[in-house]
Write a protein that holds these residues in place. Structure first.
Motif, mmCIF file in Angstrom:
data_model
loop_
_atom_site.group_PDB
_atom_site.id
_atom_site.type_symbol
_atom_site.label_atom_id
_atom_site.label_comp_id
_atom_site.label_asym_id
_atom_site.label_seq_id
_atom_site.Cartn_x
_atom_site.Cartn_y
_atom_site.Cartn_z
ATOM 1 N N THR A 77 0.835 -1.199 0.000
ATOM 2 C CA THR A 77 0.000 0.000 0.000
ATOM 3 C C THR A 77 0.871 1.250 0.000
ATOM 4 O OG1 THR A 77 -1.747 -1.157 1.203
ATOM 5 C CG2 THR A 77 -1.775 1.244 1.306
ATOM 6 N N PHE A 78 1.878 1.247 0.845
ATOM 7 C CA PHE A 78 2.697 2.442 0.979
ATOM 8 C C PHE A 78 3.808 2.513 -0.031
ATOM 9 C CE2 PHE A 78 -0.071 2.345 4.351
ATOM 10 C CZ PHE A 78 -0.434 3.671 4.444
ATOM 11 N N ASP A 79 4.203 1.358 -0.537
ATOM 12 C CA ASP A 79 5.183 1.363 -1.605
ATOM 13 C C ASP A 79 4.583 2.030 -2.851
ATOM 14 O OD1 ASP A 79 7.862 0.527 -2.164
ATOM 15 O OD2 ASP A 79 7.030 -0.847 -3.643
ATOM 16 N N LYS A 80 3.328 1.733 -3.102
ATOM 17 C CA LYS A 80 2.637 2.356 -4.247
ATOM 18 C C LYS A 80 2.588 3.872 -4.102
ATOM 19 C CE LYS A 80 -1.432 0.976 -6.301
ATOM 20 N NZ LYS A 80 -2.735 0.265 -6.301
ATOM 21 N N LEU A 81 2.400 4.332 -2.869
ATOM 22 C CA LEU A 81 2.284 5.780 -2.622
ATOM 23 C C LEU A 81 3.596 6.527 -2.832
ATOM 24 C CD1 LEU A 81 -0.146 5.709 0.406
ATOM 25 C CD2 LEU A 81 -0.575 6.765 -1.823
ATOM 26 N N ARG B 273 5.196 6.002 -5.524
ATOM 27 C CA ARG B 273 5.295 6.090 -6.983
ATOM 28 C C ARG B 273 4.193 6.889 -7.637
ATOM 29 N NH1 ARG B 273 8.206 0.790 -8.269
ATOM 30 N NH2 ARG B 273 8.863 0.220 -6.193
ATOM 31 N N MET B 274 3.077 7.058 -6.933
ATOM 32 C CA MET B 274 1.955 7.767 -7.563
ATOM 33 C C MET B 274 1.136 8.490 -6.496
ATOM 34 S SD MET B 274 -0.609 4.618 -8.532
ATOM 35 C CE MET B 274 0.588 3.428 -9.110
ATOM 36 N N PRO B 275 0.408 9.556 -6.907
ATOM 37 C CA PRO B 275 -0.447 10.250 -5.940
ATOM 38 C C PRO B 275 -1.541 9.302 -5.450
ATOM 39 C CG PRO B 275 -0.268 11.470 -8.013
ATOM 40 C CD PRO B 275 0.319 10.123 -8.259
ATOM 41 N N ALA B 276 -1.981 9.504 -4.203
ATOM 42 C CA ALA B 276 -2.989 8.625 -3.607
ATOM 43 C C ALA B 276 -4.275 8.618 -4.428
ATOM 44 C CB ALA B 276 -3.274 9.052 -2.168
ATOM 45 N N THR B 277 -4.585 9.721 -5.068
ATOM 46 C CA THR B 277 -5.820 9.765 -5.842
ATOM 47 C C THR B 277 -5.791 8.778 -7.009
ATOM 48 O OG1 THR B 277 -7.418 11.254 -6.881
ATOM 49 C CG2 THR B 277 -5.107 11.729 -7.284
ATOM 50 N N GLU B 278 -4.601 8.523 -7.543
ATOM 51 C CA GLU B 278 -4.465 7.514 -8.613
ATOM 52 C C GLU B 278 -4.360 6.104 -8.043
ATOM 53 O OE1 GLU B 278 -1.257 8.206 -11.407
ATOM 54 O OE2 GLU B 278 -1.722 10.347 -11.400
ATOM 55 N N ALA B 279 -3.787 5.990 -6.865
ATOM 56 C CA ALA B 279 -3.553 4.659 -6.273
ATOM 57 C C ALA B 279 -4.828 4.065 -5.666
ATOM 58 C CB ALA B 279 -2.467 4.748 -5.203
ATOM 59 N N GLN B 280 -5.882 4.862 -5.555
ATOM 60 C CA GLN B 280 -7.109 4.394 -4.899
ATOM 61 C C GLN B 280 -7.704 3.180 -5.615
ATOM 62 O OE1 GLN B 280 -8.271 6.096 -2.020
ATOM 63 N NE2 GLN B 280 -9.371 4.168 -1.815
ATOM 64 N N THR B 281 -8.046 2.161 -4.839
ATOM 65 C CA THR B 281 -8.755 0.988 -5.379
ATOM 66 C C THR B 281 -9.852 0.606 -4.392
ATOM 67 O OG1 THR B 281 -7.217 -0.536 -4.284
ATOM 68 C CG2 THR B 281 -6.708 0.056 -6.564
ATOM 69 N N GLY B 282 -10.533 -0.496 -4.644
ATOM 70 C CA GLY B 282 -11.519 -1.018 -3.699
ATOM 71 C C GLY B 282 -12.956 -0.845 -4.132
ATOM 72 N N PRO B 283 -13.864 -1.451 -3.351
ATOM 73 C CA PRO B 283 -15.285 -1.450 -3.718
ATOM 74 C C PRO B 283 -15.860 -0.042 -3.914
ATOM 75 C CG PRO B 283 -14.899 -2.933 -1.863
ATOM 76 C CD PRO B 283 -13.622 -2.208 -2.109
ATOM 77 N N ALA B 284 -15.524 0.892 -3.033
ATOM 78 C CA ALA B 284 -16.101 2.236 -3.137
ATOM 79 C C ALA B 284 -15.589 2.949 -4.390
ATOM 80 C CB ALA B 284 -15.794 3.053 -1.889
ATOM 81 N N LYS B 285 -14.315 2.798 -4.669
ATOM 82 C CA LYS B 285 -13.745 3.391 -5.886
ATOM 83 C C LYS B 285 -14.457 2.825 -7.125
ATOM 84 C CE LYS B 285 -10.837 4.820 -9.126
ATOM 85 N NZ LYS B 285 -9.479 4.316 -9.245
ATOM 86 N N ARG B 286 -14.745 1.507 -7.074
ATOM 87 C CA ARG B 286 -15.402 0.852 -8.217
ATOM 88 C C ARG B 286 -16.912 1.079 -8.235
ATOM 89 N NH1 ARG B 286 -12.512 -3.568 -6.290
ATOM 90 N NH2 ARG B 286 -14.420 -4.578 -5.586
ATOM 91 N N GLN B 287 -17.426 1.829 -7.246
ATOM 92 C CA GLN B 287 -18.865 2.069 -7.107
ATOM 93 C C GLN B 287 -19.604 0.730 -6.967
ATOM 94 O OE1 GLN B 287 -20.035 5.693 -7.603
ATOM 95 N NE2 GLN B 287 -17.847 5.864 -7.165
#
Lengths: 257, 257
Positions: free
Chosen positions: A201-205, A207-221
């Protein structure tokens, strides 16, 4: 050689003292603590037997800078008691405005979470500085630049926002992980199973802004998964939190579709 | 040599295929995707020109294991369409119970967040396995153990809780960082200033449980700072979130005092 004294014997005082002790250009002169036992422990922790410690604010002499590393609600009172004419008085708080109760005022806010025995690379810590004159800004900048390569001139209003951002980035992220660990423990799962996910989770952060790194059920609506999770939490205190955060993510990313 | 086929061409299919391609004991046999364009892209991404791809579920032959790496709501339908007698059908979903629609059923849930081009060390990913018989458990365990050193026998109910824990640990932590970055941007501060704090936050979590690592105004029961932050957020959508999370931390740590 310039001289620094420190008011306070807590985590920030400990780490800034450690950082200053590494410098050739600056010398740690005095440390003030309310109680003799606290200053004695501070000396022991830093392994500095001959450090001059004082337990009376009036015993602090004129130096180049005094760093006031104490809790926010004590800053104003302590600084107003100092009767020093040439010393620059700098506090280290993110949530406290530049004071104007000393003759010379500055801020040196390290944007980092300090735990006493956790080693840090001080060179990478962002130091946010502010001062009441160009001359004092130059002096506090000189100190900050010797400790770290990351020095930012930030005003009181921006610093307050940064402090708030730090609460989200540090305290609240940590609390989310705490809930994850609790859910494991409540279900007889060793919570160390979450470690690789935490690291990723934090390794990704990095490399990219958190707004791009967001995943999960809520992100996918994905309302079905959200509802399933919500029901799964019905016997715990975390349900409202799950709903609230998911709703924010749904709103944020829903708009972007 | 054992044979595996994969249903799906998304991130999980891509990463599990990559992990399987590194194994001497297992061979990737067929990949199914609904659309020829998706399977072609999948072959290209894996640089496997001679990989056998199919776009009809009936074209999937008997192998040792078929991994069903598709979205949760498609799993039941797809598995029920497979008319294979000896193949173990395993899905990879955290939120879906072990199915009983194929002759042989298993689960292989990798507890990790997969982004397509982000390299991962598969050896460290925890694989949660479950199966409908001892024989099938042994087979899925054999595959999981070749990919990773972290294999856990987890039942459907525990897996669902783990999936929920992962939402907190990954999606929600990420969202907290997103808010921190937003607060910086809204105040003309380069959000990269938060990087060292992000790194330190998660570095600490490698060394201690989150419940011990917790810091901040709510942990300290510092209502004055909480109110100051709350007021600072009055023009944003984050106020209720700040209040809600702080209240949870206040409750949790207040009890422990």
């Amino acid at each position: 050689m310039k001289h620094i004294s420190i008011i306070g014997t807590g985590n920030v005082a400990f780490h800034l003292s450690q950082a200053i002790l590494k410098l050739d250009q600056w010398k740690l002169y005095q440390v003030y603590g309310r109680k003799p036992s606290a200053t004695q422990e501070f000396k022991n922790d830093l392994a500095l037997n001959d450090l001059q410690t004082v337990n009376d604010l009036n015993a602090l002499g004129e130096v180049d800078i005094i760093l006031c590393c104490i809790s926010d609600n004590a800053i104003q009172e302590v600084i107003s008691k100092l009767k020093l004419q040439t010393t620059l008085i700098a506090h280290t708080s993110g949530a406290t405005a530049l004071q104007n109760t000393a003759v010379n005022n500055a801020v040196l806010y390290p944007l980092q979470s300090f735990s006493k025995w956790k080693e840090l690379n001080y060179q990478n810590i962002p130091f946010c500085i502010e001062a009441d004159s160009e001359r004092n800004l130059k002096l506090i900048k000189s100190l900050a630049s010797h400790i770290s390569t990351e020095v930012y001139h930030i005003n009181s209003s921006q610093r307050l926002q940064l402090h708030l951002a730090a609460v989200f980035v540090n305290n609240f992220t940590n609390y989310m992980v705490k809930i994850g660990e609790d859910l494991c423990q409540q279900n007889n799962i060793d919570s160390s199973i979450l470690q690789p996910l935490i690291i990723e989770t934090f390794d990704k952060l990095k490399r990219m802004p958190a707004t791009e790194a967001q995943t999960g059920p809520a992100k996918r609506q994905d309302h079905q998964s959200i509802e399933a999770h919500f029901n799964l939490l019905k016997n715990t205190n975390y349900q409202s939190l799950y709903q609230n955060i998911s709703q924010h993510i749904l709103n944020d990313y829903g708009k972007k579709l």
